[in-house]
Design a protein around this motif. Structure first.
Motif, PDB file in Angstrom:
ATOM      1  N   ASP A  47      -5.568  11.082   0.452  1.00 19.09           N
ATOM      2  CA  ASP A  47      -5.970   9.926   1.179  1.00 19.09           C
ATOM      3  C   ASP A  47      -7.504   9.706   1.706  1.00 19.09           C
ATOM      4  O   ASP A  47      -7.804   9.657   2.852  1.00 19.09           O
ATOM      5  CB  ASP A  47      -5.127   9.351   2.484  1.00 19.09           C
ATOM      6  CG  ASP A  47      -5.067  10.581   3.444  1.00 19.09           C
ATOM      7  OD1 ASP A  47      -5.622  11.720   3.318  1.00 19.09           O
ATOM      8  OD2 ASP A  47      -4.354  10.296   4.675  1.00 19.09           O
ATOM      9  N   LYS A  48      -8.180  10.058   0.695  1.00 21.69           N
ATOM     10  CA  LYS A  48      -9.874   9.881   0.960  1.00 21.69           C
ATOM     11  C   LYS A  48     -10.593   9.952  -0.399  1.00 21.69           C
ATOM     12  O   LYS A  48     -10.118  10.071  -1.416  1.00 21.69           O
ATOM     13  CB  LYS A  48     -10.260  11.419   1.690  1.00 21.69           C
ATOM     14  CG  LYS A  48     -10.177  12.674   0.874  1.00 21.69           C
ATOM     15  CD  LYS A  48     -10.595  13.892   1.608  1.00 21.69           C
ATOM     16  CE  LYS A  48     -10.205  14.903   0.540  1.00 21.69           C
ATOM     17  NZ  LYS A  48     -11.104  16.228   1.172  1.00 21.69           N
ATOM     18  N   ILE A  49     -11.760   9.321  -0.258  1.00 17.42           N
ATOM     19  CA  ILE A  49     -12.624   9.072  -1.372  1.00 17.42           C
ATOM     20  C   ILE A  49     -12.943  10.533  -1.900  1.00 17.42           C
ATOM     21  O   ILE A  49     -13.393  11.506  -1.103  1.00 17.42           O
ATOM     22  CB  ILE A  49     -13.911   8.417  -1.140  1.00 17.42           C
ATOM     23  CG1 ILE A  49     -13.693   6.756  -0.770  1.00 17.42           C
ATOM     24  CG2 ILE A  49     -14.932   8.314  -2.236  1.00 17.42           C
ATOM     25  CD1 ILE A  49     -14.623   6.065  -0.395  1.00 17.42           C
TER      26      ILE A  49
ATOM     27  N   VAL B 246      -1.550  10.646  -3.946  1.00 19.71           N
ATOM     28  CA  VAL B 246      -2.849  10.361  -3.669  1.00 19.71           C
ATOM     29  C   VAL B 246      -3.205  11.226  -2.456  1.00 19.71           C
ATOM     30  O   VAL B 246      -2.721  10.951  -1.218  1.00 19.71           O
ATOM     31  CB  VAL B 246      -2.614   8.804  -3.342  1.00 19.71           C
ATOM     32  CG1 VAL B 246      -4.365   8.173  -3.040  1.00 19.71           C
ATOM     33  CG2 VAL B 246      -2.026   7.941  -4.676  1.00 19.71           C
TER      34      VAL B 246
ATOM     35  N   LEU C 178      -7.371   0.420  -3.543  1.00 19.74           N
ATOM     36  CA  LEU C 178      -7.450   1.830  -4.058  1.00 19.74           C
ATOM     37  C   LEU C 178      -8.118   1.816  -5.393  1.00 19.74           C
ATOM     38  O   LEU C 178      -7.379   0.987  -6.256  1.00 19.74           O
ATOM     39  CB  LEU C 178      -5.908   2.108  -3.942  1.00 19.74           C
ATOM     40  CG  LEU C 178      -5.556   3.511  -4.627  1.00 19.74           C
ATOM     41  CD1 LEU C 178      -6.264   4.814  -3.738  1.00 19.74           C
ATOM     42  CD2 LEU C 178      -4.252   3.722  -4.818  1.00 19.74           C
TER      43      LEU C 178
ATOM     44  N   VAL D 115      -8.710   4.378  -8.546  1.00 21.24           N
ATOM     45  CA  VAL D 115      -8.710   5.988  -9.046  1.00 21.24           C
ATOM     46  C   VAL D 115      -9.047   6.036 -10.477  1.00 21.24           C
ATOM     47  O   VAL D 115      -8.888   5.210 -11.368  1.00 21.24           O
ATOM     48  CB  VAL D 115      -7.326   6.171  -8.713  1.00 21.24           C
ATOM     49  CG1 VAL D 115      -6.769   6.371  -7.422  1.00 21.24           C
ATOM     50  CG2 VAL D 115      -6.260   5.569  -9.552  1.00 21.24           C
TER      51      VAL D 115
ATOM     52  N   TRP E   7       0.734  -1.199  -0.158  1.00 24.49           N
ATOM     53  CA  TRP E   7       0.216  -0.181  -0.138  1.00 24.49           C
ATOM     54  C   TRP E   7       0.929   1.160  -0.042  1.00 24.49           C
ATOM     55  O   TRP E   7       0.675   2.213  -0.811  1.00 24.49           O
ATOM     56  CB  TRP E   7      -0.749   0.094   1.097  1.00 24.49           C
ATOM     57  CG  TRP E   7      -1.768   1.137   1.473  1.00 24.49           C
ATOM     58  CD1 TRP E   7      -1.537   2.228   1.747  1.00 24.49           C
ATOM     59  CD2 TRP E   7      -2.790   1.304   0.753  1.00 24.49           C
ATOM     60  NE1 TRP E   7      -2.621   3.228   1.844  1.00 24.49           N
ATOM     61  CE2 TRP E   7      -3.427   2.761   1.110  1.00 24.49           C
ATOM     62  CE3 TRP E   7      -3.912   0.512  -0.107  1.00 24.49           C
ATOM     63  CZ2 TRP E   7      -4.769   3.068   0.625  1.00 24.49           C
ATOM     64  CZ3 TRP E   7      -5.199   1.013  -0.686  1.00 24.49           C
ATOM     65  CH2 TRP E   7      -5.467   2.411  -0.290  1.00 24.49           C
TER      66      TRP E   7
ATOM     67  N   THR F 197       1.004   4.267  -2.986  1.00 23.55           N
ATOM     68  CA  THR F 197       0.563   5.648  -2.401  1.00 23.55           C
ATOM     69  C   THR F 197       1.580   6.686  -2.287  1.00 23.55           C
ATOM     70  O   THR F 197       1.222   7.826  -1.898  1.00 23.55           O
ATOM     71  CB  THR F 197      -0.558   5.407  -1.623  1.00 23.55           C
ATOM     72  OG1 THR F 197      -0.017   4.977  -0.501  1.00 23.55           O
ATOM     73  CG2 THR F 197      -1.696   4.524  -1.925  1.00 23.55           C
TER      74      THR F 197
ATOM     75  N   VAL G 279      -9.912   9.906  -6.455  1.00 22.09           N
ATOM     76  CA  VAL G 279      -9.742   8.601  -5.520  1.00 22.09           C
ATOM     77  C   VAL G 279     -11.304   8.196  -5.677  1.00 22.09           C
ATOM     78  O   VAL G 279     -11.976   8.874  -5.119  1.00 22.09           O
ATOM     79  CB  VAL G 279      -9.225   8.738  -4.209  1.00 22.09           C
ATOM     80  CG1 VAL G 279      -9.250   7.603  -3.428  1.00 22.09           C
ATOM     81  CG2 VAL G 279      -7.810   9.198  -4.457  1.00 22.09           C
TER      82      VAL G 279
ATOM     83  N   TYR H   9     -10.960   4.071  -1.389  1.00 19.78           N
ATOM     84  CA  TYR H   9      -9.760   4.065  -0.481  1.00 19.78           C
ATOM     85  C   TYR H   9      -9.752   3.376   0.764  1.00 19.78           C
ATOM     86  O   TYR H   9     -10.701   3.676   1.791  1.00 19.78           O
ATOM     87  CB  TYR H   9      -9.715   5.622  -0.230  1.00 19.78           C
ATOM     88  CG  TYR H   9      -8.296   5.898   0.528  1.00 19.78           C
ATOM     89  CD1 TYR H   9      -7.021   5.989  -0.382  1.00 19.78           C
ATOM     90  CD2 TYR H   9      -8.138   5.979   1.615  1.00 19.78           C
ATOM     91  CE1 TYR H   9      -5.766   6.493   0.259  1.00 19.78           C
ATOM     92  CE2 TYR H   9      -6.885   6.162   2.444  1.00 19.78           C
ATOM     93  CZ  TYR H   9      -5.752   6.326   1.639  1.00 19.78           C
ATOM     94  OH  TYR H   9      -4.625   6.655   2.243  1.00 19.78           O
ATOM     95  N   ASP H  10      -9.426   2.057   0.790  1.00 23.41           N
ATOM     96  CA  ASP H  10      -9.434   1.187   1.960  1.00 23.41           C
ATOM     97  C   ASP H  10      -8.240   0.566   2.274  1.00 23.41           C
ATOM     98  O   ASP H  10      -7.909  -0.398   1.858  1.00 23.41           O
ATOM     99  CB  ASP H  10     -10.615   0.268   1.643  1.00 23.41           C
ATOM    100  CG  ASP H  10     -10.893  -0.722   2.678  1.00 23.41           C
ATOM    101  OD1 ASP H  10     -10.499  -0.381   3.956  1.00 23.41           O
ATOM    102  OD2 ASP H  10     -11.325  -1.705   2.631  1.00 23.41           O
ATOM    103  N   PRO H  11      -7.426   1.509   2.989  1.00 17.39           N
ATOM    104  CA  PRO H  11      -6.039   1.011   3.181  1.00 17.39           C
ATOM    105  C   PRO H  11      -5.996  -0.347   4.259  1.00 17.39           C
ATOM    106  O   PRO H  11      -6.843  -0.269   5.122  1.00 17.39           O
ATOM    107  CB  PRO H  11      -5.178   2.042   3.925  1.00 17.39           C
ATOM    108  CG  PRO H  11      -6.240   3.335   3.937  1.00 17.39           C
ATOM    109  CD  PRO H  11      -7.483   2.845   3.297  1.00 17.39           C
TER     110      PRO H  11
END
Length: 173
Positions: A47-49, A45, A77, A79, A25, A29, A68, A71-73
């Protein structure tokens, strides 16, 4: 927000990497990591939808822009992945790239799916089919050995000729 229901997978790659989901990840990113395996390009990136997704050229100019979508770390991901060439997105539509990261024993299974919102010719898709294996191989090498493979690649001539035939002005032309 983009309607992802109309996108159909055009290219799918799966690679196994001796690493952890968190490190994969971070590599996907982080500009610091991407610069090493993505031919000198910085992946940035938000870090949010709904956040920004950008791939910057070594001189800092925009090469690929997007948003994005998921976004689920450190699992998923997605995009939009649109080359910054005048007229390209209008002619070819938007591209959606999804990275899925799964633990697979002592390795990580990384699946990359490139989806399109319309049918594209094999000639157009040949660019991604040439580039993605090199990028993912370098990512794997970097995470497993600390260095990238020195892959020599020719420009994607089939894709460039197809774009030219569509009347799309190529960078540097």
């Amino acid at each position: 927000m983009i309607d992802t229901a109309k996108f159909k997978p055009a290219i799918v790659y799966t690679i196994y990497i001796a690493s952890t989901p968190e490190k994969v990840w971070q590599a996907l990113t982080s500009a610091e990591f991407s610069r090493a395996y993505f031919h000198g390009f910085d992946v940035v990136v938000e870090d949010k939808i709904g956040g920004a997704f950008r791939v910057l050229m070594p001189d800092g100019s925009l090469h690929i822009g997007g948003e994005v979508i998921a976004y689920d770390p450190p699992r998923t991901l997605t995009v939009t992945f649109d080359l910054n060439w005048p007229g390209l997105v209008d002619a070819l539509g938007s591209t959606l790239v999804t990275y899925e990261i799964e633990q697979a024993g002592e390795a990580v299974k990384l699946t990359l799916t490139q989806s399109q919102d319309r049918e594209l010719s094999d000639d157009i898709l040949s660019g991604g089919r040439t580039g993605w294996p090199a990028i993912l191989s370098n990512l794997k090498s970097l995470l497993e050995t600390g260095k990238i493979a020195k892959i020599k690649m020719a420009p994607p001539e089939r894709m460039l000729a197809a774009l030219k035939a569509l009347g799309i002005k190529l960078p540097g032309a």
